[in-house]
Design an enzyme around this catalytic site. Sequence first.
Site, PDB file in Angstrom:
ATOM      1  N   CYS A 329       0.832  -1.203   0.000  1.00  0.00           N
ATOM      2  CA  CYS A 329       0.000   0.000   0.000  1.00  0.00           C
ATOM      3  C   CYS A 329       0.871   1.260   0.000  1.00  0.00           C
ATOM      4  O   CYS A 329       1.495   1.569  -1.006  1.00  0.00           O
ATOM      5  CB  CYS A 329      -0.981  -0.035   1.170  1.00  0.00           C
ATOM      6  SG  CYS A 329      -2.363   1.116   0.968  1.00  0.00           S
ATOM      7  N   HIS A 427      -3.592  -5.305   1.377  1.00  0.00           N
ATOM      8  CA  HIS A 427      -3.347  -5.664   2.770  1.00  0.00           C
ATOM      9  C   HIS A 427      -3.844  -7.096   3.007  1.00  0.00           C
ATOM     10  O   HIS A 427      -4.754  -7.570   2.330  1.00  0.00           O
ATOM     11  CB  HIS A 427      -4.107  -4.729   3.705  1.00  0.00           C
ATOM     12  CG  HIS A 427      -3.602  -3.327   3.716  1.00  0.00           C
ATOM     13  ND1 HIS A 427      -2.409  -2.968   4.300  1.00  0.00           N
ATOM     14  CD2 HIS A 427      -4.136  -2.184   3.216  1.00  0.00           C
ATOM     15  CE1 HIS A 427      -2.229  -1.659   4.166  1.00  0.00           C
ATOM     16  NE2 HIS A 427      -3.265  -1.162   3.510  1.00  0.00           N
TER      17      HIS A 427
END
Length: 485
Positions: A329, A427
């Site tokens: 991310c 994630h």
Amino acid sequence: MTTLMVQGTTSDAGKSTLVTALCRWLARQGVAVVPFKPQNMALNSAVTADGGEIGRAQAVQAQAANLAPHTDMNPVLLKPNSDIGAQVIVHGRAVTSMDAAAYHDYKRVALQAVLDSHRRLSAAYRVVMVEGAGSPAEINLRAGDIANMGFAEAVDCPVILIADIDKGGVFAHLVGTLALLSESEQARVQGFVINRFRGDIALLQPGLDWLEQRTGKPVLGVLPYLMDLHLEAEDAIDVRQAGKSAEVLKVVVPVLPRISNHTDFDPLRLHPQVDLQFVGPGQPVPSADLIILPGSKSVRADLAWLRANGWEAAIQKHLRYGGKLLGICGGLQMLGTRIADPLGLEGPAGESAGLGLLDFATVLEADKQLRNVQGRLLPEAVPVTGYEIHAGVSTGSALARPAVQLDDGRSDGAISADGQILGTYLHGLFESPDACAALLRWAGLEAVQQVDYHALRERDIERLADLVETHLDTAKLRRFCGLGG
């Protein structure tokens, strides 16, 4: 329909754990129970089935209640992006960023969102199991409180107060907290739970008797210290590790000032073949097989912190000697050539040069991407599930070699031409056993043991429910839940 609230004398007293335990204990009995936290401040979040964002602790509690996470379970989420400000998320969607003074004025709006969510849950479930935040006795935060007694008073619900004996001072915590509450708030407290006790309970009994006599309220039970309980932490990074085998992969993660979703690394902590090390400010960067750049709530500021702490040179050296580098991310965004924040979403508007390790640039946009996804992790094309929580849109030639091919037809992330660097927006990818094993092989571990992280979490939730049965006064708990003795 009944609402029962768990409040704590301090942060990390065990509120999340007790709510998780009570949710599974009630669900075992066939009771329709739902977790609820009016206001949460955390950088660890989860994506819900309805496409919103809530605290990860409530997602774990939803699992304990055998439910899919929903935005009503945590209607207000505050994600700090500076020392004095936070992004405000209401019903799963980012509203704006505010400093503490502005949010204080906004609390009336936030309270209405909280009460709306509670009303919907109360209509749909037999028991709403509520978790407070921090302590109800923070004098400077009591005006306009929506997280603890302010909420309890608004919905007229009973409260259980939990305290952590392992840190010491448990009786002062309980008596002091009670003394700082108003008379009506004190009357809401139905009893105490003492958490993380180790030793002979007979030696504690005189203190319990004194506490009941002093306060006129019962001790509902004493929960033992569980050495190997590994539920996801809400705030602090959990550095405990499971026992390791002889052959281990060394993995290093920088503790960014605004690190987010560090629960990504829980499966690695528990893996017998991974030696996971978190490295904070001022600490030397150790040698490693794999460096992981984690998620961040303030990517440009955290990238500046990395440079100031010598990480850029350390990463270059790591790559020269054949080490692997993974960005997740915000960590993915750092790998590119440029990060632009024209709207000032994560701090002052502007742009920063990335590490320049992959040829793409990122622009932060107001519309945050929130979705649960599944697909294939490349190059092995093993199945992977995960979730996206990001405001950045990345474009560039490096993305033509994606790290993940998603089932919805999109591709995600990038792999460098030499295979040393991998970046993804996903994630939770280490929670997929096949994907975790593939990444460990990519990083240099030859014979990888597969670990089912979801099974480990389910085991721990069951253990917590067992503790309720054996260590708490279940007859009183059932009465508090409106279920009879």
